[in-house]
Design a protein around this motif. Structure first.
Motif, PDB file in Angstrom:
ATOM      1  N   ASP A 183       0.895  -1.377   0.086  1.00  0.00           N
ATOM      2  CA  ASP A 183       0.039   0.180   0.019  1.00  0.00           C
ATOM      3  C   ASP A 183       0.818   1.318   0.079  1.00  0.00           C
ATOM      4  O   ASP A 183       0.458   2.303  -0.628  1.00  0.00           O
ATOM      5  CB  ASP A 183      -1.031  -0.065   1.201  1.00  0.00           C
ATOM      6  CG  ASP A 183      -2.168  -0.955   1.008  1.00  0.00           C
ATOM      7  OD1 ASP A 183      -2.307  -1.501  -0.095  1.00  0.00           O
ATOM      8  OD2 ASP A 183      -2.874  -1.340   2.022  1.00  0.00           O
ATOM      9  N   PRO A 184       1.876   1.459   0.677  1.00  0.00           N
ATOM     10  CA  PRO A 184       2.493   2.649   0.980  1.00  0.00           C
ATOM     11  C   PRO A 184       3.284   3.060  -0.351  1.00  0.00           C
ATOM     12  O   PRO A 184       3.382   4.255  -0.771  1.00  0.00           O
ATOM     13  CB  PRO A 184       3.704   2.404   1.824  1.00  0.00           C
ATOM     14  CG  PRO A 184       3.070   1.240   2.737  1.00  0.00           C
ATOM     15  CD  PRO A 184       2.298   0.668   1.888  1.00  0.00           C
ATOM     16  N   THR A 185       3.974   1.756  -1.150  1.00  0.00           N
ATOM     17  CA  THR A 185       4.328   1.995  -2.368  1.00  0.00           C
ATOM     18  C   THR A 185       3.309   2.566  -3.438  1.00  0.00           C
ATOM     19  O   THR A 185       3.347   3.495  -4.198  1.00  0.00           O
ATOM     20  CB  THR A 185       5.079   0.918  -3.046  1.00  0.00           C
ATOM     21  OG1 THR A 185       6.074   0.354  -2.008  1.00  0.00           O
ATOM     22  CG2 THR A 185       5.891   0.949  -4.525  1.00  0.00           C
ATOM     23  N   PHE A 186       2.227   1.880  -3.370  1.00  0.00           N
ATOM     24  CA  PHE A 186       0.973   2.164  -4.383  1.00  0.00           C
ATOM     25  C   PHE A 186       0.779   3.432  -4.031  1.00  0.00           C
ATOM     26  O   PHE A 186       0.544   4.395  -5.360  1.00  0.00           O
ATOM     27  CB  PHE A 186      -0.287   1.197  -4.031  1.00  0.00           C
ATOM     28  CG  PHE A 186      -1.202   1.619  -4.985  1.00  0.00           C
ATOM     29  CD1 PHE A 186      -1.386   1.109  -6.258  1.00  0.00           C
ATOM     30  CD2 PHE A 186      -2.315   2.349  -4.585  1.00  0.00           C
ATOM     31  CE1 PHE A 186      -2.557   1.179  -6.958  1.00  0.00           C
ATOM     32  CE2 PHE A 186      -3.540   2.651  -5.344  1.00  0.00           C
ATOM     33  CZ  PHE A 186      -3.424   2.210  -6.412  1.00  0.00           C
ATOM     34  N   THR A 187       0.450   4.114  -3.172  1.00  0.00           N
ATOM     35  CA  THR A 187       0.183   5.385  -2.731  1.00  0.00           C
ATOM     36  C   THR A 187       1.353   6.532  -3.328  1.00  0.00           C
ATOM     37  O   THR A 187       0.872   7.515  -3.694  1.00  0.00           O
ATOM     38  CB  THR A 187      -0.124   5.666  -1.062  1.00  0.00           C
ATOM     39  OG1 THR A 187      -1.099   4.792  -0.895  1.00  0.00           O
ATOM     40  CG2 THR A 187      -0.708   7.192  -0.970  1.00  0.00           C
ATOM     41  N   ALA A 188       2.430   6.049  -2.936  1.00  0.00           N
ATOM     42  CA  ALA A 188       3.395   7.066  -3.294  1.00  0.00           C
ATOM     43  C   ALA A 188       3.679   7.149  -4.791  1.00  0.00           C
ATOM     44  O   ALA A 188       4.024   8.197  -5.292  1.00  0.00           O
ATOM     45  CB  ALA A 188       4.818   6.439  -2.778  1.00  0.00           C
ATOM     46  N   TYR A 189       3.390   5.962  -5.703  1.00  0.00           N
ATOM     47  CA  TYR A 189       3.766   6.007  -6.965  1.00  0.00           C
ATOM     48  C   TYR A 189       2.448   5.974  -8.026  1.00  0.00           C
ATOM     49  O   TYR A 189       2.457   5.641  -9.228  1.00  0.00           O
ATOM     50  CB  TYR A 189       4.599   4.723  -7.316  1.00  0.00           C
ATOM     51  CG  TYR A 189       5.975   5.214  -7.009  1.00  0.00           C
ATOM     52  CD1 TYR A 189       6.824   5.884  -7.634  1.00  0.00           C
ATOM     53  CD2 TYR A 189       6.222   4.619  -5.574  1.00  0.00           C
ATOM     54  CE1 TYR A 189       8.267   5.961  -7.240  1.00  0.00           C
ATOM     55  CE2 TYR A 189       7.636   4.834  -4.993  1.00  0.00           C
ATOM     56  CZ  TYR A 189       8.318   5.463  -5.767  1.00  0.00           C
ATOM     57  OH  TYR A 189       9.898   5.659  -5.388  1.00  0.00           O
ATOM     58  N   HIS A 190       0.972   6.186  -7.049  1.00  0.00           N
ATOM     59  CA  HIS A 190      -0.087   5.758  -7.862  1.00  0.00           C
ATOM     60  C   HIS A 190      -0.109   7.164  -9.052  1.00  0.00           C
ATOM     61  O   HIS A 190       0.498   8.402  -8.872  1.00  0.00           O
ATOM     62  CB  HIS A 190      -1.158   6.295  -6.944  1.00  0.00           C
ATOM     63  CG  HIS A 190      -2.449   6.480  -7.622  1.00  0.00           C
ATOM     64  ND1 HIS A 190      -3.098   7.758  -7.988  1.00  0.00           N
ATOM     65  CD2 HIS A 190      -3.557   5.573  -8.063  1.00  0.00           C
ATOM     66  CE1 HIS A 190      -4.169   7.567  -8.509  1.00  0.00           C
ATOM     67  NE2 HIS A 190      -4.529   6.351  -8.548  1.00  0.00           N
ATOM     68  N   VAL A 191      -0.673   6.883 -10.207  1.00  0.00           N
ATOM     69  CA  VAL A 191      -0.734   7.755 -11.226  1.00  0.00           C
ATOM     70  C   VAL A 191      -1.972   8.012 -11.349  1.00  0.00           C
ATOM     71  O   VAL A 191      -2.899   7.509 -11.589  1.00  0.00           O
ATOM     72  CB  VAL A 191      -0.314   6.906 -12.625  1.00  0.00           C
ATOM     73  CG1 VAL A 191      -0.458   7.795 -13.747  1.00  0.00           C
ATOM     74  CG2 VAL A 191       1.168   6.383 -12.412  1.00  0.00           C
ATOM     75  N   PRO A 192      -2.093   9.603 -11.478  1.00  0.00           N
ATOM     76  CA  PRO A 192      -3.522  10.187 -11.588  1.00  0.00           C
ATOM     77  C   PRO A 192      -4.390   9.492 -12.873  1.00  0.00           C
ATOM     78  O   PRO A 192      -3.433   9.444 -13.747  1.00  0.00           O
ATOM     79  CB  PRO A 192      -2.967  11.658 -11.893  1.00  0.00           C
ATOM     80  CG  PRO A 192      -1.839  11.835 -10.963  1.00  0.00           C
ATOM     81  CD  PRO A 192      -1.045  10.600 -11.404  1.00  0.00           C
ATOM     82  N   GLY A 193      -5.397   9.595 -12.722  1.00  0.00           N
ATOM     83  CA  GLY A 193      -6.268   8.968 -13.840  1.00  0.00           C
ATOM     84  C   GLY A 193      -6.723   7.682 -13.736  1.00  0.00           C
ATOM     85  O   GLY A 193      -7.383   7.024 -14.471  1.00  0.00           O
ATOM     86  N   THR A 194      -5.904   6.743 -12.682  1.00  0.00           N
ATOM     87  CA  THR A 194      -6.258   5.552 -12.277  1.00  0.00           C
ATOM     88  C   THR A 194      -6.807   5.374 -11.177  1.00  0.00           C
ATOM     89  O   THR A 194      -6.660   6.423 -10.393  1.00  0.00           O
ATOM     90  CB  THR A 194      -4.986   4.532 -12.263  1.00  0.00           C
ATOM     91  OG1 THR A 194      -4.043   5.154 -11.411  1.00  0.00           O
ATOM     92  CG2 THR A 194      -4.342   4.711 -13.903  1.00  0.00           C
ATOM     93  N   ALA A 195      -7.535   4.338 -10.748  1.00  0.00           N
ATOM     94  CA  ALA A 195      -8.375   4.261  -9.635  1.00  0.00           C
ATOM     95  C   ALA A 195      -7.328   4.078  -8.533  1.00  0.00           C
ATOM     96  O   ALA A 195      -6.220   3.822  -8.455  1.00  0.00           O
ATOM     97  CB  ALA A 195      -8.996   2.675  -9.534  1.00  0.00           C
ATOM     98  N   MET A 196      -7.873   4.636  -7.083  1.00  0.00           N
ATOM     99  CA  MET A 196      -7.040   4.430  -5.851  1.00  0.00           C
ATOM    100  C   MET A 196      -7.294   3.272  -5.273  1.00  0.00           C
ATOM    101  O   MET A 196      -7.603   3.240  -3.954  1.00  0.00           O
ATOM    102  CB  MET A 196      -7.408   5.761  -5.022  1.00  0.00           C
ATOM    103  CG  MET A 196      -6.826   7.134  -5.313  1.00  0.00           C
ATOM    104  SD  MET A 196      -4.940   6.949  -5.393  1.00  0.00           S
ATOM    105  CE  MET A 196      -4.684   6.681  -3.657  1.00  0.00           C
TER     106      MET A 196
END
Length: 253
Positions: free
Chosen positions: A210-223
């Motif tokens: 989860d921390p990596t997903f949050t840090a590298y999440h790309v706008p326009g994709t689901a959270m």
């Protein structure tokens, strides 16, 4: 990767205004609406067009039900897509448990994926045209892109998002790592390693915490780390930052 991210339904790019979407067994066909404007817009006529059959690749999980006498080594040997018995165990540890020698008859294991081609049946699309005066104008809509709801479609949609965000990576690089990390299962979760012990288990197609997903999440994709497209895109963004590209990842990352 010290595993990170995953799931949900793959999605379709937003349809452009002025388009009609027609469902066809896993694919959506976007057809333009031609409108008439002006004070003297007259009679409308209807045209019927045949949409040609299209070959749509479908990627699905290959499973195997354990029978008496089976071992992971035997199953891995009998199923070429399974890799080594260690790969097979890694992909199915949530089902098998902590002892790879204890597999019980009746367990269903994921041993790989298969790709088939299905034909999208011809669909009949109706577009309206209008007879108009010299002052009437016709709108020309942009084309809308759609993706299949499977591993092939998720990777292709992620690649398009990555291209817009300047994130490097190839189809083969993503597919290779997905098969190693989750065997193509968007709901895969690692409940046994150090990350899991710390309360942040690796999730999804590319096993992102989860921390990596949050840090590298790309706008326009689901959270949502279980969303296939969001999971792939975030993991590739992380891999690009740490290794230069997901293509350079050939093991745990």
């Amino acid at each position: 990767m010290a595993r990170r991210g995953k799931h949900r339904r793959p999605r379709t790019s937003p349809l452009t205004r002025g388009m009609v979407a027609v469902g066809t067994s896993g694919a959506a066909l976007a057809l333009p609406l031609v409108s008439a404007t002006g004070a003297h817009a007259a009679t409308q006529t209807t045209q019927v067009a045949q949409v040609a059959q299209a070959a749509v690749p479908q990627v699905s999980l290959v499973t195997y039900k354990v029978v008496a006498g089976d071992t992971l080594s035997k199953i891995a040997k009998d199923h070429a897509t399974a890799g080594s018995w260690q790969d097979l165990y890694k992909a199915n540890r949530a089902v098998i448990g902590n002892d790879p020698t204890l597999i019980h008859p009746g367990l269903t294991l994921t041993v790989g994926t298969k790709t088939t081609k299905t034909s999208a049946k011809s669909a009949t699309a109706v577009s309206a045209t209008a007879t108009k005066s010299a002052s009437a104008s016709t709108a020309t809509p942009a084309s809308a892109k759609t993706y299949t709801n499977n591993l092939d479609g998720w990777i292709k949609q992620s690649l398009d998002i990555m291209a817009k965000s300047g994130i490097p990576g190839s189809y083969d690089g993503i597919h290779r790592n997905v098969m190693r990390e989750s065997s193509g299962n968007p709901l895969a979760i690692n409940n046994w390693d150090s990350n899991a012990a710390a309360g942040i288990p690796s999730k999804g197609l590319l096993q992102v915490i989860d921390p990596t997903f949050t840090a590298y999440h790309v706008p326009g994709t689901a959270m949502d780390p279980y969303d296939p497209v969001a999971n792939i895109t975030a993991a590739c963004n992380y891999a690009a930052a740490k290794y230069g590209s997901i293509d350079n990842v050939n093991g745990a990352y």
